[in-house]
Design an enzyme around this catalytic site. Structure first.
Site, PDB file in Angstrom:
ATOM      1  N   ARG A  66       0.997  -1.538  -0.300  1.00  0.00           N
ATOM      2  CA  ARG A  66      -0.046   0.270  -0.169  1.00  0.00           C
ATOM      3  C   ARG A  66       1.019   1.495  -0.259  1.00  0.00           C
ATOM      4  O   ARG A  66       2.005   2.059   0.967  1.00  0.00           O
ATOM      5  CB  ARG A  66      -0.980  -0.009   1.469  1.00  0.00           C
ATOM      6  CG  ARG A  66      -2.265  -0.891   1.459  1.00  0.00           C
ATOM      7  CD  ARG A  66      -2.892  -0.454   0.372  1.00  0.00           C
ATOM      8  NE  ARG A  66      -4.447  -1.502   0.546  1.00  0.00           N
ATOM      9  CZ  ARG A  66      -4.477  -2.516  -0.752  1.00  0.00           C
ATOM     10  NH1 ARG A  66      -3.758  -2.753  -1.051  1.00  0.00           N
ATOM     11  NH2 ARG A  66      -5.103  -3.512   0.012  1.00  0.00           N
ATOM     12  N   HIS A  73      -0.450  -0.579  -9.927  1.00  0.00           N
ATOM     13  CA  HIS A  73      -1.699  -1.418  -8.921  1.00  0.00           C
ATOM     14  C   HIS A  73      -2.178  -2.264  -9.317  1.00  0.00           C
ATOM     15  O   HIS A  73      -4.054  -3.495  -9.335  1.00  0.00           O
ATOM     16  CB  HIS A  73      -3.091   0.034  -8.286  1.00  0.00           C
ATOM     17  CG  HIS A  73      -2.801  -1.510  -6.231  1.00  0.00           C
ATOM     18  ND1 HIS A  73      -3.709  -0.462  -5.447  1.00  0.00           N
ATOM     19  CD2 HIS A  73      -3.488  -2.521  -6.832  1.00  0.00           C
ATOM     20  CE1 HIS A  73      -3.546  -1.566  -4.298  1.00  0.00           C
ATOM     21  NE2 HIS A  73      -4.031  -2.988  -5.323  1.00  0.00           N
TER      22      HIS A  73
HETATM   23  P1  NDP Z   1      -0.627 -10.778   5.508  1.00  0.00           P
HETATM   24  O1  NDP Z   1      -1.877 -10.671   6.463  1.00  0.00           O
HETATM   25  O2  NDP Z   1      -1.204 -12.653   5.309  1.00  0.00           O
HETATM   26  O3  NDP Z   1       0.551 -10.904   6.117  1.00  0.00           O
HETATM   27  C1  NDP Z   1       0.493 -10.147   6.026  1.00  0.00           C
HETATM   28  C2  NDP Z   1       2.167  -9.838   6.603  1.00  0.00           C
HETATM   29  O4  NDP Z   1       2.615  -7.945   7.065  1.00  0.00           O
HETATM   30  C3  NDP Z   1       2.713 -10.915   7.861  1.00  0.00           C
HETATM   31  O5  NDP Z   1       4.060 -11.374   7.934  1.00  0.00           O
HETATM   32  C4  NDP Z   1       2.899  -9.855   9.263  1.00  0.00           C
HETATM   33  O6  NDP Z   1       3.401 -10.505  10.449  1.00  0.00           O
HETATM   34  C5  NDP Z   1       3.300  -8.654   8.732  1.00  0.00           C
HETATM   35  N1  NDP Z   1       3.167  -7.668   9.644  1.00  0.00           N
HETATM   36  C6  NDP Z   1       2.103  -6.675   9.862  1.00  0.00           C
HETATM   37  N2  NDP Z   1       1.858  -5.627  10.358  1.00  0.00           N
HETATM   38  C7  NDP Z   1       3.325  -5.464  10.828  1.00  0.00           C
HETATM   39  C8  NDP Z   1       4.398  -5.151  11.778  1.00  0.00           C
HETATM   40  N3  NDP Z   1       3.376  -4.361  12.795  1.00  0.00           N
HETATM   41  N4  NDP Z   1       5.343  -5.428  11.780  1.00  0.00           N
HETATM   42  C9  NDP Z   1       6.193  -5.857  11.338  1.00  0.00           C
HETATM   43  N5  NDP Z   1       5.302  -7.103  10.394  1.00  0.00           N
HETATM   44  C10 NDP Z   1       4.042  -6.743  10.117  1.00  0.00           C
HETATM   45  O7  NDP Z   1      -1.141 -10.176   3.998  1.00  0.00           O
HETATM   46  P2  NDP Z   1      -0.921 -10.374   2.692  1.00  0.00           P
HETATM   47  O8  NDP Z   1       0.149 -11.167   2.440  1.00  0.00           O
HETATM   48  O9  NDP Z   1      -1.955 -11.817   2.038  1.00  0.00           O
HETATM   49  O10 NDP Z   1      -0.811  -9.535   2.146  1.00  0.00           O
HETATM   50  C11 NDP Z   1      -0.107  -8.188   2.493  1.00  0.00           C
HETATM   51  C12 NDP Z   1      -0.110  -7.259   1.456  1.00  0.00           C
HETATM   52  O11 NDP Z   1       0.178  -6.537   0.582  1.00  0.00           O
HETATM   53  C13 NDP Z   1      -1.932  -6.632   2.003  1.00  0.00           C
HETATM   54  O12 NDP Z   1      -2.280  -6.143   3.175  1.00  0.00           O
HETATM   55  C14 NDP Z   1      -2.238  -5.725   0.508  1.00  0.00           C
HETATM   56  O13 NDP Z   1      -2.174  -3.944   1.549  1.00  0.00           O
HETATM   57  C15 NDP Z   1      -1.271  -5.633   0.073  1.00  0.00           C
HETATM   58  N6  NDP Z   1      -1.416  -6.504  -1.628  1.00  0.00           N
HETATM   59  C16 NDP Z   1      -1.194  -5.902  -3.024  1.00  0.00           C
HETATM   60  C17 NDP Z   1      -1.622  -5.695  -3.854  1.00  0.00           C
HETATM   61  C18 NDP Z   1      -1.103  -4.884  -5.092  1.00  0.00           C
HETATM   62  O14 NDP Z   1      -1.796  -5.441  -6.353  1.00  0.00           O
HETATM   63  N7  NDP Z   1      -0.767  -4.183  -5.475  1.00  0.00           N
HETATM   64  C19 NDP Z   1      -2.968  -7.190  -4.053  1.00  0.00           C
HETATM   65  C20 NDP Z   1      -2.721  -7.918  -2.403  1.00  0.00           C
HETATM   66  C21 NDP Z   1      -2.146  -7.682  -1.499  1.00  0.00           C
HETATM   67  P3  NDP Z   1       3.124 -11.937  11.514  1.00  0.00           P
HETATM   68  O15 NDP Z   1       2.772 -13.104   9.902  1.00  0.00           O
HETATM   69  O16 NDP Z   1       3.523 -11.748  12.256  1.00  0.00           O
HETATM   70  O17 NDP Z   1       1.510 -11.348  12.170  1.00  0.00           O
HETATM   71  C1  OXD Z   2      -5.985  -6.295  -2.060  1.00  0.00           C
HETATM   72  C2  OXD Z   2      -5.218  -5.771  -3.495  1.00  0.00           C
HETATM   73  O1  OXD Z   2      -5.365  -5.859  -1.224  1.00  0.00           O
HETATM   74  O2  OXD Z   2      -5.971  -5.443  -4.387  1.00  0.00           O
HETATM   75  O3  OXD Z   2      -6.271  -7.496  -2.650  1.00  0.00           O
HETATM   76  O4  OXD Z   2      -4.491  -4.387  -3.304  1.00  0.00           O
END
Ligand code: NDP
Ligand code: OXD
Length: 307
Positions: free
Chosen positions: A222, A270
């Site tokens: 994001r 995006h």
């Molecule tokens: P997950 O919830 O599976 O993973 C999030 C990761 O971030 C976890 O490992 C979590 O740690 C870590 N995390 C969150 N907060 C913190 C923090 N404060 N400090 C350290 N680590 C942190 O999400 P996804 O992998 O499924 O997706 C990640 C993001 O990708 C989505 O939230 C979205 O915003 C973005 N996205 C973008 C897309 C695009 O087209 N550009 C498409 C899809 C997603 P822990 O494992 O310890 O909980």
């Molecule tokens: C998602 C995205 O969060 O598409 O899945 O950005």
């Protein structure tokens, strides 16, 4: 079973797919009246009146991995799970995008493109692969998929997450105190963190300056995780060599934004991992059937942490 769908302007495609995947359900476009009677809601970027009116839903499904566009999640009763997409075809796309960026940077394809424009025939010294340390912020569904894929390309890979992970062939860092050492040797930084109160603005001048000089940033999470003015400053100072950005604080990226014509910034709209209708609907249908039969599901958002 009644399901309401809020996803504008693409509601028709999603309603057709949900009706096919769940023939036993009555699937309709959201209205305040239908929302009040629904058993399940499927939403993407719902307007602020949608969630408070879902009087008796058993679960709310978000049509994306990130739930940062859910307004006021506090309106959802704690007993109602908010469920995000779990990969649903996005992991493979993220791997394609990030692998492209990593190889492009490591093999210096941008420098060769410039040499071609200047008709320069000059092989460049190649850095040892072991020195091209890839760091992935976020080791969740997508971060860990990307991290594993980059190890198969032979790069040394490290990840940073909240809770400590154990992943084969990957160096795992966890928690705030580990962020500085994680960044200090990362030459290619990939952001796959959710946008939460803790991660908003995390990549500011201080954090970006902790990367080795000449590092590269890919943001596919994001836009607001990065302080855009700070990123521009470290690029212009030459601390950061470049950035490939798929997400921005304001989307679409405003026409007068400096990223559009910055010589060392690559912009995509995006698209690093788009939401695929069939995979997403199959996943949601499967989870609804599990919930209806009292089984546990994955992908339930932890409201305390916001992801
Ligand atoms: P997950 O919830 O599976 O993973 C999030 C990761 O971030 C976890 O490992 C979590 O740690 C870590 N995390 C969150 N907060 C913190 C923090 N404060 N400090 C350290 N680590 C942190 O999400 P996804 O992998 O499924 O997706 C990640 C993001 O990708 C989505 O939230 C979205 O915003 C973005 N996205 C973008 C897309 C695009 O087209 N550009 C498409 C899809 C997603 P822990 O494992 O310890 O909980
Ligand atoms: C998602 C995205 O969060 O598409 O899945 O950005």
């Amino acid at each position: 079973m009644k399901i309401v769908l809020y996803c504008e302007p693409d509601h028709a495609t999603w309603i057709d797919a949900l009706r096919t995947a769940l023939p036993e359900a009555q699937v309709e476009r959201w209205s305040a009246t239908l929302g009040a009677e629904a058993d399940y809601a499927v939403v993407w970027k719902p307007s602020s009146d949608v969630l408070p009116g879902l009087g008796r839903v058993k679960a709310i499904f978000n049509l994306g991995a990130g739930v940062d566009a859910i307004p006021d999640p506090d309106h959802i009763p704690p007993a109602v799970p908010l469920v995000r997409l779990d990969d649903a075809g996005m992991g493979e796309q993220m791997v394609e995008y990030v692998a492209h960026a990593a190889l492009r940077r490591y093999r210096e394809f941008d420098a060769y493109a410039q040499q071609q424009r200047e008709r320069i025939w000059q092989p460049r010294d190649r850095a040892p692969k072991g020195s091209f340390i890839v760091g992935v912020l976020g080791a969740g569904v997508l971060g860990s998929t990307v991290a594993k894929a980059l190890t198969t390309l032979g790069f040394p890979v490290r990840v940073w997450s909240r809770a400590q992970k154990r992943l084969p062939d990957i160096e795992c860092f966890a928690g705030g105190d580990a962020l500085a050492p994680f960044l200090s040797r990362t030459r290619f930084l990939v952001c796959l963190l959710p946008l939460t109160a803790e991660t908003r603005g995390l990549l500011d001048r201080d954090k970006l300056s902790r990367l080795p000089r000449g590092a590269y940033l890919v943001n596919v999470a994001r836009g607001a995780v990065v302080v855009e003015q700070d990123l521009l400053a470290v690029l212009d100072e030459g601390r950061l060599a470049g950035a490939m950005l798929d997400v921005f604080r304001d989307e679409p990226l405003p026409l007068n934004h400096p990223f559009w014509h910055h010589p060392r910034v690559v912009v995509t709209p995006h698209v690093s991992a788009v939401t695929r209708v069939q995979e997403s609907v199959n996943q949601i249908a499967d989870k609804i059937r599990r919930l209806e039969t009292g089984q546990a599901i994955s992908g339930v958002v932890d409201r305390r942490h916001g992801y």
